[in-house]
Enzyme design. Structure first.
Site, PDB file in Angstrom:
ATOM      1  N   ASP A  29      13.969 -10.638 -29.290  1.00 56.99           N
ATOM      2  CA  ASP A  29      14.477 -11.814 -29.995  1.00 56.99           C
ATOM      3  C   ASP A  29      15.007 -11.461 -31.380  1.00 56.99           C
ATOM      4  O   ASP A  29      16.012 -12.021 -31.811  1.00 56.99           O
ATOM      5  CB  ASP A  29      13.392 -12.890 -30.103  1.00 56.99           C
ATOM      6  N   HIS A  52       0.821  -1.205   0.000  1.00 53.59           N
ATOM      7  CA  HIS A  52       0.000   0.000   0.000  1.00 53.59           C
ATOM      8  C   HIS A  52       0.853   1.251   0.000  1.00 53.59           C
ATOM      9  O   HIS A  52       0.555   2.232  -0.671  1.00 53.59           O
ATOM     10  CB  HIS A  52      -0.925   0.017   1.215  1.00 53.59           C
ATOM     11  N   GLU A  63      10.092 -12.178 -35.180  1.00 57.84           N
ATOM     12  CA  GLU A  63      11.251 -12.114 -34.300  1.00 57.84           C
ATOM     13  C   GLU A  63      12.403 -12.936 -34.850  1.00 57.84           C
ATOM     14  O   GLU A  63      13.502 -12.923 -34.320  1.00 57.84           O
ATOM     15  CB  GLU A  63      10.874 -12.560 -32.876  1.00 57.84           C
ATOM     16  N   CYS A  92       6.245  -5.100 -30.207  1.00 58.19           N
ATOM     17  CA  CYS A  92       5.983  -5.332 -28.795  1.00 58.19           C
ATOM     18  C   CYS A  92       7.258  -5.626 -28.013  1.00 58.19           C
ATOM     19  O   CYS A  92       7.214  -6.170 -26.939  1.00 58.19           O
ATOM     20  CB  CYS A  92       4.970  -6.454 -28.614  1.00 58.19           C
TER      21      CYS A  92
END
Lengths: 86, 579
Positions: free
Chosen positions: B457, B190, B433, B504
């Site tokens: 990659d 928290h 990739e 990505c």
């Protein structure tokens, strides 16, 4: 009565959802409402009890109700269990 | 001297250390006289009431300062204090064992803390902190002491504590506490969550920060890297002062872009989405203003267990993410990318000399068709709950793509036969990739709906340099002209077929890479959630047309250093945002 529900909240049943479950359960003063998960059974009316189950997203939990309005309590608490609250 | 912890809230704090001393609380077991039991019960009840009154005030103050959302934790604390299972048990213990209130409360709290501490989710383990906080407050009320304020400083300090409770954190005054560091805690504590909202830089999990640092030591707290520098020299302080100013300016700017679409200066919309590794991350993506999910890794479903996840479990997880983000937001699910360095105990894979070049990802799925079909069924079924898309990892040849699509068609036919609904128009794409796939992207583009370039990659395979091997880490060069040219080939091939191209890998969120990628025509940028807003600020200040020129020049250069320097010098917006 007894029915199984699946936790949808991505972060599981932490403080806020547990509070919501407990509040909903307490709307049925004359029903006994329990949650059963992972071999433990607690009262849905206790936030501490609900929290200690440590339910995560995707976990299936049994809701067990007895007494007045058992059917309504089952549906109402089940609906909160499946709600996403962050 | 440097101390390394967990980066909990980004930003920089520079100032003298203040060490918060733990007040030892008396939890000695004392047997009390039977005649005093009821007095002890009412003493505990009184302390609980006082604690609740304090919490009401903290709740209201927090709601006013940080918003209702953050105040709810204190509403929960109040509920805990009203709960029969907690205070009721403690009262019961006083009566049944004739013990002092402190001991009874501490024992009951400790049992609950033990339950939470043994849970396997970090998020649930952190709930132990709530019970510690609540019981500490009641114990303080029992002792009659006023808890010391953490804001009694003349000039801003860097606060060191063993742990900060949620209520400690909520009450910090940003003008007095420039940052804080704790010995324990994680990113989902928290105090860490609140620090991020309050924009107080924080490092947690330092283990022995309070013992290593002394009151008054000059400190630099680097909340981005989870670093504490003790007694920095003048040059380091000057460098951090500059970082701090830049960072604070950027934070202010980012707020203006939170829930806006990503539009370039010349009015082009690009999609800015997040990479996630489990359903919990979907909230982080949403809260950081991502327009969707560009990579949902599904390995978490398969790891840390003894058997394959069922179709139903997977369906639930995919649905959860789609529903968390909302109907329209795209969620790109990547099918299983296991193998390589990621092993599953229940899937017996032979030990390999070169796991990254071995039996992994789509290669396993095309070989173990049942495993693959279970996942495809779950994804298809979930596709009716949102804007779900799917992509295959590690495709090297056209034959593999066709085989995967054939299995997908078979799966769809089975669902049709069973009368199970799915989105018949679900977009299906592939990751690029492997250099082989980049080179034949023109052929592959005809048979997919989109490409997503996996740069981590792609760089490793293009440069033939293991990204885990430090000896060759200098060859991990995302800005190498060879890599950039492959990226250009993939984007061009997609566009020629009227398809879209995304990325990505880590590169998509790299502020120096973004101008080049925009110039090359990339349509979708997927990155870790925390990179989304800085990327949006940058993209909003760039024009695609100008960046086409920058990209064209960059791709003619000879070295990756040269390319990075060129972008940073020529594109002023990059220079302003790099912290």
């Amino acid at each position: 009565m007894e029915k199984q529900f699946t936790i949808k909240n991505p972060q599981g049943i932490h403080a806020r959802p547990a509070g919501a479950i407990m509040k909903k359960a307490n709307e049925f003063p004359n029903a006994t409402i329990s949650l059963e998960f992972n071999g433990r059974k607690v009262s849905a009316k206790s936030i501490t009890g609900v929290l200690t189950l440590g339910m995560k997203a995707g976990d299936a939990v049994n809701v067990i109700t007895e007494g007045d309005q058992a059917a309504e309590a089952l549906d109402a608490v089940g609906a909160v269990l499946e709600t996403v609250l962050d | 001297m440097q101390l390394k912890g967990i980066a909990a809230a980004s930003g920089y704090a520079i100032g003298p250390a203040f060490i918060m001393q733990e007040q030892a609380q008396d939890v000695e077991r004392k047997v009390i006289d039977a005649s005093q039991v009821e007095a002890e019960v009412s003493r505990l009840q009184h302390a609980v009431n006082q604690a609740m009154a304090e919490l009401e005030k903290i709740k209201d103050d927090t709601a006013a300062k940080l918003g209702e959302h953050h105040a709810e934790i204190f509403a929960t604390h109040i509920l805990v204090l009203q709960d029969e299972e907690f205070v009721g048990q403690a009262l019961e213990k006083v009566r049944s064992e004739s013990v002092n209130a402190e001991y009874a409360l501490h024992e009951v709290a400790q049992q609950l803390i033990d339950i939470f501490s043994s849970m396997d989710s970090e998020y649930m383990r952190e709930r132990a902190a709530d019970f510690r906080d609540v019981s500490k407050r009641v114990l303080a009320a029992l002792s009659g002491e006023k808890s010391a304020s953490l804001n009694d400083f003349e000039s801003p300090v860097v606060l060191f504590a063993h742990d900060l409770t949620p209520s400690d954190t909520a009450q910090l005054d940003r003008s007095k506490v420039a940052g804080f560091a704790t010995n324990i805690g994680g990113r989902t504590s928290h105090s860490a969550i609140m620090a991020r909202s309050m924009e107080i830089p924080a490092v947690v999990g330092l283990k022995n920060g309070t013992e290593t640092v002394n009151n008054g030591d000059m400190i630099i707290l680097d909340g981005a890297r989870g670093l504490i520098i003790v007694h920095p020299d003048q040059d380091t302080i000057a460098a951090y002062e500059e970082k701090k100013q830049k960072f604070e300016k950027r934070q202010e700017e980012m707020k203006l872009y939170k829930d806006k679409p990503t539009v370039t200066l010349d009015g082009k919309h690009v999609e800015l989405v997040a990479n996630i590794g489990n359903p919990e991350d979907a909230l982080g993506a949403r809260n950081n203003g991502a327009e969707g999910v560009g990579l949902f890794r599904t390995e978490f479903l398969y790891m840390g267990r003894d058997n394959f996840p069922t179709e139903e479990e997977q369906y639930q997880a995919y649905t959860t993410v789609a529903e968390t983000l909302g109907k329209e937001k795209p969620v790109v699910i990547r099918t299983l990318d296991i193998g390589g360095d990621k092993e599953l105990p229940y899937l017996e894979l032979p030990h390999e000399m070169n796991p990254f070049l071995g039996y992994r990802a789509i290669r396993i799925c095309l070989d173990q068709v049942d495993l693959f079909k279970t996942q495809l069924r779950a994804i298809l079924r979930a596709s009716v709950h949102g804007n779900i898309k799917m992509m295959y990892p590690m495709i090297a040849t056209l034959a593999e793509l066709r085989q995967a699509n054939a299995i997908l068609d078979e799966t769809k036919a089975e669902l049709d036969k069973e009368g199970i609904a799915y989105n018949k128009d679900m977009e299906v794409g592939m990751m690029v990739e492997i250099p082989a796939a980049a080179i034949i992207a023109d052929q592959l583009a005809k048979e997919v709906d989109f490409f997503s370039i996996g740069t981590n990659d792609l760089v490793q395979y293009t440069m033939a340099a293991d990204r885990m091997n430090e000896k060759v880490s200098h060859l991990t060069q995302p800005f190498n002209p060879a890599v950039l040219r492959l990226i250009r080939m993939v984007i061009d091939a997609a566009h020629k077929e009227g398809k879209w191209a995304g990325m990505c890998g880590e590169m998509a969120g790299n502020l120096t890479a973004i101008p080049i990628l925009l110039g090359l025509g990339l349509d979708e940028f997927s990155m870790s959630a925390s990179s989304v807003l800085p990327a949006r600020v940058l993209l909003s200040r760039l024009s695609r047309e100008d960046m086409q020129d920058i990209a064209a020049q960059a791709l003619m250069m000879e070295h990756e250093d040269e390319i990075q320097r060129f972008v940073q010098e020529r594109v002023e917006a990059v220079n302003q945002l790099l912290v």
